[in-house]
Design a protein around this motif. Structure first.
Motif, short mmCIF file in Angstrom:
data_model
loop_
_atom_site.label_atom_id
_atom_site.label_comp_id
_atom_site.label_asym_id
_atom_site.label_seq_id
_atom_site.Cartn_x
_atom_site.Cartn_y
_atom_site.Cartn_z
N VAL A 293 -3.24 -0.50 -1.95
CA VAL A 293 -3.08 0.27 -1.48
C VAL A 293 -2.12 0.83 -2.23
CG1 VAL A 293 -1.22 0.77 0.62
CG2 VAL A 293 -3.22 -0.93 0.28
N VAL A 294 -1.25 1.95 -2.41
CA VAL A 294 0.22 2.09 -2.60
C VAL A 294 0.77 3.70 -2.10
CG1 VAL A 294 -1.49 3.63 -4.38
CG2 VAL A 294 1.03 2.77 -5.12
N GLY A 295 1.60 4.12 -1.85
CA GLY A 295 2.15 5.20 -1.45
C GLY A 295 2.26 6.06 -2.72
N ASP A 296 2.20 7.54 -2.63
CA ASP A 296 2.05 8.88 -3.34
C ASP A 296 3.39 8.55 -3.85
OD1 ASP A 296 2.98 9.43 -1.10
OD2 ASP A 296 2.75 11.21 -0.88
N ASN A 297 3.25 8.79 -5.11
CA ASN A 297 4.60 8.74 -5.86
C ASN A 297 5.33 7.38 -5.78
OD1 ASN A 297 4.07 11.31 -6.72
ND2 ASN A 297 4.99 11.75 -4.64
N ALA A 298 4.40 5.92 -5.80
CA ALA A 298 5.16 5.27 -6.18
C ALA A 298 5.38 5.00 -7.11
CB ALA A 298 4.57 3.83 -4.97
N PRO A 299 6.27 4.09 -8.02
CA PRO A 299 6.39 3.36 -9.00
C PRO A 299 5.35 2.45 -9.59
CG PRO A 299 8.32 1.97 -8.05
CD PRO A 299 7.27 3.42 -6.67
N ALA A 300 4.77 1.81 -8.36
CA ALA A 300 3.56 0.72 -8.56
C ALA A 300 1.61 1.35 -9.00
CB ALA A 300 4.12 -0.38 -8.38
N ASN A 315 -16.86 -3.50 -4.00
CA ASN A 315 -16.23 -4.50 -2.63
C ASN A 315 -14.85 -4.15 -2.89
OD1 ASN A 315 -15.42 -6.52 -5.29
ND2 ASN A 315 -15.96 -8.12 -4.58
N THR A 316 -14.53 -3.14 -3.16
CA THR A 316 -12.80 -2.70 -3.97
C THR A 316 -12.82 -1.55 -2.76
OG1 THR A 316 -13.35 -3.86 -5.59
CG2 THR A 316 -10.80 -2.09 -5.51
N THR A 317 -11.71 -1.37 -2.09
CA THR A 317 -11.35 0.01 -1.09
C THR A 317 -9.89 0.80 -1.95
OG1 THR A 317 -12.40 -1.05 0.72
CG2 THR A 317 -10.33 0.93 0.76
N PHE A 318 -9.61 1.79 -2.33
CA PHE A 318 -8.47 2.11 -2.99
C PHE A 318 -8.56 3.14 -2.15
CE2 PHE A 318 -5.48 3.35 -6.11
CZ PHE A 318 -4.67 4.00 -5.70
N LEU A 319 -6.42 2.87 -0.81
CA LEU A 319 -6.00 3.52 -0.57
C LEU A 319 -4.61 4.07 -0.41
CD1 LEU A 319 -4.76 4.27 2.89
CD2 LEU A 319 -4.73 1.72 3.37
N LYS A 320 -4.28 5.11 -1.18
CA LYS A 320 -3.39 5.78 -1.54
C LYS A 320 -2.85 6.96 -0.20
CE LYS A 320 -1.66 9.04 -4.50
NZ LYS A 320 -1.21 10.14 -5.98
N GLU A 401 -28.01 2.54 -10.33
CA GLU A 401 -27.55 3.82 -9.64
C GLU A 401 -26.12 3.53 -9.08
OE1 GLU A 401 -28.79 4.16 -4.59
OE2 GLU A 401 -29.46 2.56 -5.80
N ALA A 402 -25.79 4.37 -9.00
CA ALA A 402 -23.94 4.81 -9.12
C ALA A 402 -24.12 4.01 -7.41
CB ALA A 402 -24.08 6.05 -8.64
N PRO A 403 -23.37 2.93 -7.37
CA PRO A 403 -22.46 2.20 -6.37
C PRO A 403 -21.68 3.04 -4.89
CG PRO A 403 -20.69 1.83 -7.85
CD PRO A 403 -22.16 2.82 -8.51
N VAL A 404 -21.32 2.27 -4.09
CA VAL A 404 -20.76 2.92 -3.04
C VAL A 404 -19.22 2.94 -3.68
CG1 VAL A 404 -19.98 2.82 -0.37
CG2 VAL A 404 -22.30 2.07 -0.87
N SER A 405 -18.84 4.22 -3.34
CA SER A 405 -17.48 3.97 -3.08
C SER A 405 -16.59 3.74 -2.22
CB SER A 405 -17.10 5.39 -4.13
OG SER A 405 -16.05 6.18 -4.38
N HIS A 406 -15.36 3.21 -1.90
CA HIS A 406 -15.07 3.77 -0.93
C HIS A 406 -13.50 3.74 -1.18
CE1 HIS A 406 -17.35 -0.20 0.58
NE2 HIS A 406 -18.12 0.10 -0.60
N THR A 407 -13.44 4.83 -0.52
CA THR A 407 -11.90 5.63 -0.12
C THR A 407 -11.45 6.06 0.62
OG1 THR A 407 -13.02 6.79 -1.65
CG2 THR A 407 -10.46 7.88 -1.53
N MET A 408 -10.13 6.13 1.07
CA MET A 408 -9.20 5.93 2.03
C MET A 408 -8.63 7.28 1.93
SD MET A 408 -8.39 2.24 4.41
CE MET A 408 -10.25 1.01 5.10
N GLU A 409 -7.81 7.76 3.11
CA GLU A 409 -7.37 9.00 2.55
C GLU A 409 -6.54 9.11 4.12
OE1 GLU A 409 -10.07 12.39 2.57
OE2 GLU A 409 -11.21 12.07 1.82
N VAL A 410 -5.00 9.01 3.97
CA VAL A 410 -4.02 8.95 4.57
C VAL A 410 -3.40 9.77 4.39
CG1 VAL A 410 -2.81 8.06 6.73
CG2 VAL A 410 -5.17 6.91 5.31
N SER A 411 -2.90 10.60 5.45
CA SER A 411 -1.85 11.80 5.49
C SER A 411 -1.12 12.46 6.27
CB SER A 411 -2.49 12.91 4.83
OG SER A 411 -2.94 13.60 5.98
N CYS A 412 0.49 13.07 6.82
CA CYS A 412 0.80 13.10 8.33
C CYS A 412 1.05 14.21 8.78
CB CYS A 412 2.37 12.66 7.59
SG CYS A 412 3.07 10.93 6.76
#
Length: 412
Positions: A293-300, A315-320, A401-412
């Motif tokens: 998890v990371v916020g948009d424009n976060a230093p990390a 087995n990895t999900t990326f949430l921005k 075979e290309a693996p399953v991509s886990h992407t979470m999309e969150v916006s306000c």
């Protein structure tokens, strides 16, 4: 340089040998303690109270409940832990570790105070860990005290697991705490069922960054040195109420000498030695499900993207998180709670959790049901993520075979 400031960079060979010895020692220690029961709890330690308004604000944020404080002895000193509940069957405990400049209250109160999160934690024992000397009211470390290394901080956690009789944990770490939990999972993979890592940077500091940070520390007050690590540049420039509040609380509720020691040790960390399976011989990576998890424009942000490239994409999900700044658990606790709920459900826990929105409550403009699990063409895993609207492709060298991509999309 004042007392207690250590800039120690041990060799890679020394670190590897020390880690092997450390793991052997801890496994032996845990084996000897295996038959012991830890049912007796220490009495609740009194919270220091005073006229300081910021400390009072921090205290009142804590949800009312059966929280109990413990000081646990480890091979590297005492560790302050706050726990609520008891182990429930074979369910893992939720164990948190905070970032530098914070403690469990400053880092996690907003998140765990959220209504949705409390509904989730009702099903689990929750254990908050404070890094040595970082808890509110902590005594100052003695002059010349050698603060535990990042490896040693990770090696203190098996004592917590054994003390409370946890079968395993699901870790939630932020910044330095995320690094420590990842290190813990690499050394003791059988004790970790899942990890939620916010703002993790798997890379050690280069000499230029180290020198720049050291110079900044000599010319600025410690809270102002730590704040750019915690908050986005936009938040710092606008000097939001949140930033002002945390500047005051870091200064008034955390012992500055102790904080300096922790800050120095974090900045002396080495790279997390992990790489995606198949990318190199004997590559080591996290085996459990991971949500980054990371916020948009976060230093990390760059560090989190780099970490993502080192993990198993299946087995990895990326949430921005959009509009969440440097600390998403503070600015978007509801959305992060919902993401955490889906993460636990994906692991086979909490098949059903009451959702207050089903009874007419407010519905966020972006629901976590926008969880995209699509098979994608193989793309460069080091590519950047634009905003929260771009699905990320991954490569996996062990499969045709290309693996399953886990992407979470969150916006306000």
């Amino acid at each position: 340089m004042g007392p207690g400031l250590f800039w120690n960079f041990p060799s890679k060979a020394s670190c590897t040998a020390s880690q092997s010895l450390l793991q052997t020692m801890l496994l032996s220690r845990m084996a000897g303690m295996k038959e012991q029961q830890f049912t007796e709890e220490k009495p609740l330690l009194p919270e220091p109270r005073g006229p300081d308004a910021d400390m009072e604000n921090c205290e009142t944020m804590m949800p009312i409940g059966d929280w109990k404080e413990h000081d646990i002895e480890t091979p590297y000193g005492m560790l302050h832990v706050v726990i609520r509940g008891a182990p429930k069957g074979n369910k893992p405990a939720i164990l948190t570790y905070h970032d530098v400049g914070l403690n469990h209250k400053l880092c996690f109160n907003s998140f765990f105070h959220n209504e949705d999160m409390q509904e989730i934690t009702r099903h689990f024992v929750v254990c908050h860990v404070d890094a040595p000397g970082q808890q509110i009211g902590a005594a100052q470390m003695p002059q010349g005290y050698q603060y535990p290394t990042m490896d040693q901080l990770a090696a203190m956690l098996p004592c917590v697991v054994q003390h409370f009789g946890f079968k395993s944990i699901v870790g939630i770490g932020v910044g330095a705490g995320a690094y420590i939990l990842a290190k813990f999972a690499l050394i003791f993979p059988d004790l970790v069922e899942g990890l939620v890592l916010l703002n993790i940077d798997p890379n050690g500091k280069g000499w230029i960054d180290w020198a720049t940070g050291k110079l900044s520390g000599l010319t600025s007050a410690l809270p102002d040195t730590v704040l750019p690590h915690l908050f986005s540049q936009e938040e710092l420039m606008s000097n939001t109420e949140l930033v002002q509040s945390y500047r005051q609380q870091i200064n008034n509720t955390i012992n500055q000498f102790n904080l300096q020691l922790f800050w120095n040790m974090y900045n002396s960390r080495r790279d997390l030695e992990m790489n995606r399976t198949g990318s190199m011989i004997n590559a080591k990576t996290l085996k459990c499900p991971v949500m980054l998890v990371v916020g948009d424009n976060a230093p990390a942000e760059e560090g989190v993207v780099e970490c993502n490239s080192k993990l198993d994409p299946t087995n990895t999900t990326f949430l921005k998180m959009a509009d969440s700044g440097g600390l998403p658990q503070l600015t978007q606790p509801g959305k992060l709670s919902e993401a955490f709920k889906y993460f636990l459900q994906g692991m086979g826990y909490i098949a059903y959790v009451k959702d207050r929105r089903l009874s007419g409550g407010p519905v966020p403009s972006a629901s976590m049901t926008r969880l995209a699990r699509s098979r994608t063409a193989s793309l460069n895993s080091g590519s950047s993520i634009e905003g929260s609207r771009v699905s990320r492709g991954f490569t996996h060298s062990d499969s045709n075979e290309a693996p399953v991509s886990h992407t979470m999309e969150v916006s306000c």
